[in-house]
Each structure stands twice: as C-alpha cells, then as structure tokens.
Design an enzyme around this catalytic site. Structure first.
Site, PDB file in Angstrom:
ATOM      1  CG  HIS A 127      -0.572   0.341   2.500  1.00 45.39           C
ATOM      2  ND1 HIS A 127      -0.292  -0.599   3.470  1.00 45.39           N
ATOM      3  CD2 HIS A 127      -0.349   1.536   3.083  1.00 45.39           C
ATOM      4  CE1 HIS A 127       0.071   0.005   4.580  1.00 45.39           C
ATOM      5  NE2 HIS A 127       0.052   1.301   4.376  1.00 45.39           N
ATOM      6  CG  ASP A 177       0.326  -3.994   2.812  1.00 48.40           C
ATOM      7  OD1 ASP A 177       0.873  -3.501   1.808  1.00 48.40           O
ATOM      8  OD2 ASP A 177      -0.464  -3.350   3.528  1.00 48.40           O
ATOM      9  CB  SER A 193       2.623   1.720   6.535  1.00 46.65           C
ATOM     10  OG  SER A 193       1.394   1.285   7.014  1.00 46.65           O
TER      11      SER A 193
HETATM   12  N1  ARG Z   1      -4.744   0.630   7.450  1.00 47.98           N
HETATM   13  C1  ARG Z   1      -3.414   0.610   6.964  1.00 47.98           C
HETATM   14  C2  ARG Z   1      -2.750   1.992   7.162  1.00 47.98           C
HETATM   15  O1  ARG Z   1      -3.312   2.882   7.704  1.00 47.98           O
HETATM   16  C3  ARG Z   1      -3.301   0.068   5.593  1.00 47.98           C
HETATM   17  C4  ARG Z   1      -4.043   0.798   4.527  1.00 47.98           C
HETATM   18  C5  ARG Z   1      -3.951   0.269   3.133  1.00 47.98           C
HETATM   19  N2  ARG Z   1      -4.950  -0.686   2.801  1.00 47.98           N
HETATM   20  C6  ARG Z   1      -6.225  -0.418   2.366  1.00 47.98           C
HETATM   21  N3  ARG Z   1      -7.036  -1.423   2.173  1.00 47.98           N
HETATM   22  N4  ARG Z   1      -6.664   0.784   2.096  1.00 47.98           N
HETATM   23  O2  ARG Z   1      -2.315   2.690   6.321  1.00 47.98           O
HETATM   24  N1  ASP Z   2      -1.341   1.443   7.970  1.00 46.92           N
HETATM   25  C1  ASP Z   2      -0.668   2.520   8.631  1.00 46.92           C
HETATM   26  C2  ASP Z   2       0.352   3.200   7.715  1.00 46.92           C
HETATM   27  O1  ASP Z   2       0.162   3.274   6.518  1.00 46.92           O
HETATM   28  C3  ASP Z   2      -0.065   2.042   9.910  1.00 46.92           C
HETATM   29  C4  ASP Z   2      -0.992   2.234  11.049  1.00 46.92           C
HETATM   30  O2  ASP Z   2      -1.756   3.212  11.051  1.00 46.92           O
HETATM   31  O3  ASP Z   2      -0.939   1.420  11.958  1.00 46.92           O
HETATM   32  O4  ASP Z   2       1.288   3.806   8.152  1.00 46.92           O
END
Ligand code: ARG
Ligand code: ASP
Length: 726
Positions: free
Chosen positions: A85, A221, A661
């Site tokens: 991502h 990921d 991330s």
């Molecule tokens: N929640 C994670 C972070 O804040 C991963 C986000 C990417 N994935 C998604 N399905 N949008 O960034």
């Molecule tokens: N998914 C998040 C990021 O892109 C990490 C988090 O918020 O825990 O940095």
C-alpha cells in the site's frame, strides 16, 4: 499441584497478559530511558547498535519511503522493502488495462527491467541533535504568541541553514513534547528509486478494505524497490548510468519466525499522535469531527465504488484514490468505537480532576497551571466549528474532492508569473515560463490518466450539497450566492453548467491552454467556473477559516506546551515519550494475541490456511490467485513450511501509527522478522489513548514475503542478494 499452578500462571501470562508496550521512543535516547527494559525483554543488542553517529548502525538501514511511509534496506545492493500500500501509487502509475500490474503483480527478472518512478524518493537520517536552547534563544515569557513565533522561526531557519552549509543534506527541525524540546535532523535524500517487484493485489491487498484495520489478517502487504546512486554512491536524479546504492547497513532477514512473547522492535516513522490532549479534544473528535467526516467519505466511497465496479478501466484509475479515502474513513469509525468502549473521555476527565486537585495543593502550581483546563474549554468551544469548516473544505478541495476544481487551480502559478512580472514592470522570464509549462503538462497528463468525468460530476453535486447542509452558514463561500441567484438553489443545475462551461474536464483543451498561455490568458482562467469554484472556497479557507483556526490553534498550542510540562511535573515518576511527529522512533513490545471481546481470543499468528478459508470467488477482496491455490494444493512450500503451512502475518504489542507502515519489525537479534503494516480494530484509537490489553500492531511475516518472491513469483534471484539467517 504447585507446579501445575505455576504452569497455569505462565500460560495465563503468555495468553492473557501480553501487555502492550506504550511508547514511541527517540532512538538517540534509548541508552538513557529504554535499553535496560528492552534487554530485560530479551533484546540482545546495545543502544549504540540501534543508533550511533560514530559507526554504522540499524538506523542506517531505515528510510522514509516517499512522503508518508517507512522502508528498509535488505541487501547491499540498495534493495528495499516496504508495504504494497506504500508502493501502490507507483504500481498503479505503471499499470494500464493491457499491463495491469495492480491485478497481476510485477516482477523485474533483472535490474534492467526495474521501473523508474518520477517523484519518488527515499530519505536517510544521518544524525539528530537536540537544539532546544538554540531554538528558544531570545524567547521570553512576556512575549506575545506572535513575537515568540517570530523569534523561534528565525532561530530555526538559521540553525537549519548552518547545519547543512556546503553539503547536499537537508535539515528538518521539529518540536517535541509540544514545544518543550526541539530536535534537528540531518537527512540525505535519494531520488532514483525503482520498482523491483510487487505481488498481485489479490495478495498484496488481500482482504482489501473489508479486512483493513482488522485482525486476524492475511494480507501480503509488501513491495520491493531499489535505490540507485551515482558512481560515488551519492544521490542523483535518474540516469541510466546510476548504479545500485551501497548502504552502510542492511538488515539480515530471519527465517526463525515468532513465538508468543518474543521481543519485537518496530523502527520507523510514526506520523502523529495526540496522547496528552485534554478531554475537550476527544469530545471534539468523537462528537463532531469524526462523525461528519465519516459521512462525507461514506458518500464519496459510494460514488467511486459504483463506477469502479462497472468499468475495469475506472477501477484502475481510481484504485489509489479509493484506498486513500477508505483508509481514514474506516480508521475514524474504529477510533470513535475504541474511544467509546475505553470510556476515554471519562478517563481523561478523571485524570483532569486529579490534576486540578494537585494544582490546588500548592500556591505556585496553582498560579502556573490552575486555569489551564478552563482556558482549554473555552478555546475548544470556539475552535471546533472552525476545525470542522477547515476539514470540510479540505474534503471538497484538497483530499480527493471536486477534481475539476483542483485541475483548474494548478494553472494559478502561470497567472501569478504574469501578475508578478507586470507588477515589477518586467517581461516574464521565458525560461522559467517554459519550465513551469513543462511541469504543468506533466501534472496534467497524470491528472487525466486517472480522471473519470461522471464520477467528478456526482462528487461535485454531493459535496456541494453536503457542505451546505453541514457547515454553519457563516462559512459559506460566495459560490452559494451564485447557486442561489442564478440556479434557484439547484446544485445539480449549477454543476451541469460548471461542466458545460469549464475548460478543465477536457485534456486536449487544457493542454492547448497551457501551451498557449500568455499575458491575456489570466482573464480567461478567472472566468472559468471551475477556477471560480476553487477560488471561492479557498477564499473562505484562507481568509476566514484558516486564519481564525490558526488563532485558536496558536492559543491551544501555547496551552499544550504548559499542560505537557505540567503533566510531566504531576507524574514525575513516569517516563514520558513524545507524541509522534514523523521522526524516527523505536517501539518495542512482544508478539502476542489478545482478547477481542467476550469469549473471543485472537491468536498471534495467521497462516496460508486462513487465506484458503477466506477464499471466495464471489467476493472481490477474497479472490485467491490460482497460482497460490496450486502451491497450497501441492503443499509446495519449500523452505517456508512451518507445521504444514506457511506463516502469513503476526500481531504484537508495539505502539505504532500511520507512517509506521513498511517499518522493519526486528527480533531480539536485530534481524528482520516482519514488515509492519496496520493495527487491529480494537486498538485503532491508540493515537489518542492506548489500551495495553487490545492495542496490537499487525506485521507481515517476512517468511511469507520470501515464499511469495521465491515460490509464487519465481524471482528467487532476489533472495540471493539478501542475508538470510536462521
Ligand atoms: N490501514 C493501513 C494503514 O493505515 C493500511 C491501509 C492500506 N490498505 C487499504 N485497504 N486501504 O495505512
Ligand atoms: N497502515 C498505517 C500506515 O500506513 C499504519 C498504522 O496506522 O498502523 O502507516
């Protein structure tokens, strides 16, 4: 019996009481505050191994990836790994319906096949230094906020300038503990970063937005990139003569895996947290800001999803935009839920009551801090509506809002060039003009690559209507007068006309307009309804909302500084960590599951079995690629087999946030065991309040990365440049 009890206690310790370890610590200060505890928890390295200015150390293998993620070196040939991502924008950039790397994945089978990414950079931290005294030099207590900021900003500018004199480094200077401390960071930025590999989204984004922010998780990921340097190993713009960068340090990749209770350390760039704010801040978020923003984004997603499902090209065009909108949308929902379950506002209020009691017990304290919380209260009452207006306008203009308006706004800089020249009574510098035009044409190209007019029309109607319904009248931009007077209040009629009259929904016309832009073009631009729409909102944004919001924020900041100092005095036996501010931090904890809710315990590890359990051709997010199914059917797991399956993700108790991330997750030996990518649903409120029982970070097990690269992609040649250790 005694023995039995003991072992029960041990099990209980392992399973139920894997407490999370709150804190994002400053690498330079580990020796002082953390290393002893880290070593007690199992860490075998020294503070100097993690961060040092005298020798190569782990920090030299960690980078800021792009603008908001972390990445790490895993070979001596500049190979880095980050999240799928985090590389998503680049993977999408290289994708088309014919060559759909988002869907099919991409693997360079040699260095020649790696793909160039304009605009992508990675940033190394060379060193950091505390500079509080220098920043506050000349500041006195009796200054107004404006006077104070002026002195501080001047000091900061000169410290930064001196620090990088005669070097190619960049300087960043940031406040810590709400301005009670300042640190300077000297960075080195590499700009030739190429795409090496990415799994198909059905692996890299497996579970999609359905599973996002959730545990148990099965997302592969990750994506691979390579840093290139000039022949002296120095940063350089892209050139075919550049060579793979040779890092001072890279991580060994561990095949050892994880057990519940194992030490883990996350080393990366957490973006922002708000641990020390008063209860009023939580009230503002949970009662006003989050619910309103969730509503706006629900509508945005409804529109995007409908078009994306209907058309494969639109699905690719809006993939990154959709992910971006959806990610915070779901986080806000989780944050509100988590704060409520935690009873966070009451907890803060109870703390505040104790704090007030403490201030009252001493005349000096009472004088210094006695009024703090009252002052906060008034400020938040006023600030909230400005903050709402500010966020709402951002949703309309800046954060995947009305796209035609944002396209129009890009031409502003050409007009400014002519206006400035006219004011100076000079001609426009023709070299500068053509350079600006060239860059603008590039941006235009990118814009239209990912633009679908029907989506934009619907967005415009929806967003303009919602703004009117949700934001106080006094923040309404002038464009609503036009809507009222010319279109009898009918937003869709206004939007019809907008798209009929504006130049900015047609690429060829925009390109011609840019190419031919001259002294007279400004007039035409100012008459364009998309440009007018943009300007009408920015007018309110700049002249009313931001100005006023900043006034309140400055006051809140000032209170924050003294409330922070007061809390440190009040809890003088506690070791405080500074809120995240996108500087390099260490979080440490243990591998562990958690009690999710009554009767439900989540284990710490997921495996390929879980991917196959989720497999469902009818659910887009749960389609398992045929090749992976085949490997599963044949149990063709090679060296990556553990207990008859392949490990995929694990949960641990490290305190992380957005920006973390892609961060390396290290074991007691400092070897890479995982790549951090998310947090578990029950703990999403950790930016505001940490719940040790349920806050878990989610990491991709590095063995799954190796398995996919080797067995799935057949790119095992990449493993040869890594140091893979037991
Ligand atoms: N929640 C994670 C972070 O804040 C991963 C986000 C990417 N994935 C998604 N399905 N949008 O960034
Ligand atoms: N998914 C998040 C990021 O892109 C990490 C988090 O918020 O825990 O940095």
């Amino acid at each position: 019996m005694r023995k039995f009890l003991l072992s029960l206690a041990t099990i209980a310790l392992l399973h139920v009481h894997t407490k999370a370890d709150e804190g994002m610590w400053i690498p330079m200060l580990l020796q002082k505050y953390n290393i002893e505890q880290m070593q007690e928890m199992g860490f075998k390295l020294t503070a100097e191994d993690v961060y040092s200015v005298n020798q190569a150390c782990l920090k030299d293998a960690v980078v800021i990836f792009g603008r908001g993620c972390t990445g790490e070196l895993i070979s001596n040939k500049g190979l880095i790994v980050t999240n799928h991502h985090c590389g998503y924008g680049q993977i999408q950039y290289h994708s088309s319906v014919e060559n759909d790397y988002l869907t099919n994945g991409f693997w360079a089978m040699s260095q020649e096949e790696e793909l160039i990414n304009p605009g992508l950079s990675v940033t190394f931290l060379k060193r950091m230094e505390e500079v509080t005294d220098k920043v506050l030099d000349g500041v006195s207590e009796d200054m107004t906020i404006a006077e104070r900021n002026k002195v501080i900003n001047k000091n900061i500018a000169s410290i930064k300038k001196d620090a990088i004199k005669d070097t190619h480094y960049q300087a960043v200077l940031k406040p810590f503990f709400h301005g009670n401390q300042y640190f300077l960071f000297i960075n080195e930025v590499y700009k030739d970063v190429r795409l090496v590999g990415a799994p198909p989204s059905a692996i890299g984004k497996f579970g999609g937005d359905t599973d996002n922010w959730m545990w148990p998780r099965h997302t592969g990921d990750f994506s691979l990139f390579r840093i290139y340097a000039d022949k002296d190993n120095k940063p350089a713009e892209y050139s075919k003569d550049n060579v793979p960068y040779q890092p001072k340090q890279h991580f060994s990749v561990s095949m050892k895996g994880v057990e519940e209770g194992d030490f883990t350390m996350v080393f990366g760039y957490p973006g922002s947290t708000y641990q020390y704010v008063p209860s009023y801040h939580l009230e503002m978020l949970t009662e006003t800001i989050n619910p309103k923003l969730i509503d706006v984004r629900t509508e945005k997603l409804n529109i995007l999803n409908r078009y994306q499902e209907a058309d494969p090209q639109v699905r690719i065009q809006y993939a990154a935009k959709n992910a971006r909108i959806s990610n915070s949308w779901k986080r806000w929902i989780g944050e509100n839920r988590g704060l409520e379950i935690l009873d966070a506002i009451n907890k803060k209020q109870a703390f505040e009551a104790d704090f007030i009691k403490w201030t009252k017990a001493d005349a000096e304290r009472s004088g210094k801090y006695g009024k703090l919380l009252e002052e906060y209260k008034d400020l938040y009452v006023n600030y909230t509506e400005f903050r709402l207006a500010k966020d709402y306008i951002s949703e309309i203009l800046f954060r995947n809002g009305i796209e035609i308006a944002s396209m129009a706004s890009k031409l502003n800089e050409l007009m400014v060039l002519y206006v400035n020249a006219e004011e100076a009574g000079a001609e426009v510098d023709s070299e500068l003009l053509s350079e600006k035009k060239r860059k603008l044409l590039e941006k235009t190209d990118l814009f239209f690559k990912n633009y679908h007019k029907p989506i934009d029309r619907e967005l415009a109607i929806k967003l303009l209507t919602m703004f009117e319904d949700n934001v106080p009248n006094k923040f309404q931009p002038d464009v609503y007068n036009t809507i009222k007077n010319k279109y009898k209040g009918d937003v869709s009629k206004y939007v019809d006309n907008l798209f009929k009259k504006s130049l900015f929904d047609d690429k060829d016309i925009v390109v011609d307009f840019i190419n031919g832009f001259n002294a007279k073009s400004g007039k035409k631009l100012m008459k364009d309804p998309a440009y007018q729409l943009y300007m009408s909102f920015t007018d309110v944004y700049g002249n009313v909302v931001s100005k006023k919001a900043k006034e309140y924020l400055d006051k809140i900041d000032k209170l924050n500084k003294s409330y922070m100092a007061a809390q440190m005095e009040f809890q003088s036996d506690k070791t405080f960590y500074p809120d995240a501010n996108f500087t390099l931090r260490v979080s440490y904890g243990k591998v562990g599951g958690y009690d999710a809710r009554d009767g439900v315990y989540y284990g710490h590890q997921t495996t390929l079995e879980g991917i196959m359990e989720k497999d469902n051709p009818n659910i887009y997010d749960y389609r398992v690629p045929a090749k992976l199914k085949e490997l599963y059917k044949n149990k063709d797991y090679g060296a990556y087999e553990v207990n008859g399956s392949v490990p995929v993700c694990f949960a641990a108790t490290n305190h992380t946030t957005g920006g973390n991330s892609g961060s390396p997750v290290l074991n007691a030996d400092g070897h890479l065991i995982g790549i951090n990518f998310d947090r578990a649903w029950e703990g999403v409120m950790s930016d505001l309040m940490f719940n040790p029982d349920q806050c878990r970070n989610i990491s991709l097990d590095i063995r799954y990365v190796l398995f996919i690269v080797d067995k799935f992609a057949g790119a095992g040649y990449l493993l040869e440049e890594m140091d893979i250790v037991e």
